[in-house]
Design an enzyme around this catalytic site. Sequence first.
Site, PDB file in Angstrom:
ATOM      1  CB  CYS A 104      28.784  49.482  32.305  1.00  0.00           C
ATOM      2  SG  CYS A 104      29.849  48.830  33.602  1.00  0.00           S
ATOM      3  CB  THR A 105      32.721  52.330  32.926  1.00  0.00           C
ATOM      4  OG1 THR A 105      33.121  51.249  32.075  1.00  0.00           O
ATOM      5  CG2 THR A 105      32.686  51.871  34.374  1.00  0.00           C
TER       6      THR A 105
END
Length: 208
Positions: A104-105
């Site tokens: 993800c981030t």
Amino acid sequence: MRIAIPLFDRFTALDAVGPYEVLSRVPGAEVVFVGERTGEYRTDTGLLGLTADASLADVAPASVDVLVVPGGFGTRPLAKSPDNALVRWIGDVHPATTWTTSVCTGALLLGAAGVLDGLPATTHWRLVDALATYGATPVRERVVRAGKVVTAAGVSAGIDMALTLTSLLADETAARAIQLAIEYDPQPPFDSGSYANATPELLAALDG
């Protein structure tokens, strides 16, 4: 084989726990949760905490074979201030790793550390285009491998990334066996888990 998963305030639980559940089962693996300080870090919901048993200073960069950087809302301020201890540590660790990965981030932290420059990479669909600011080529795929750097899309994609990584660390049989052990056989009740399938109404509901 030392696998390091850094924790920070407001990380996303599954980003860390999903890969842990897979990689902790790889033969010969030692998984360590590491943070700027030892102790508990709370997730982005505030309802769950995980404990870092080692500090960044305790884990020598050359001792990390595999780095798995989770995402979460806490990545935003960290990525915007690349001189912070965690981003510096990622930059120090990366040259000696066998694999440097993100979920993800967590890719934003790899980018802030200079790891993604010139590489294709992915992250959560909301922020994938932001990877270009770090010199990366944004790719809307579930798992993207570029040399020894492997990035995963949002949250649940970390399990896919970890299984892919297991096949590279061990072999496909080991990866398949772990997938069976955790009974990872996704059969979602709705076909709405991909940005490509998202309707305007669904996006509006998510933002509401």
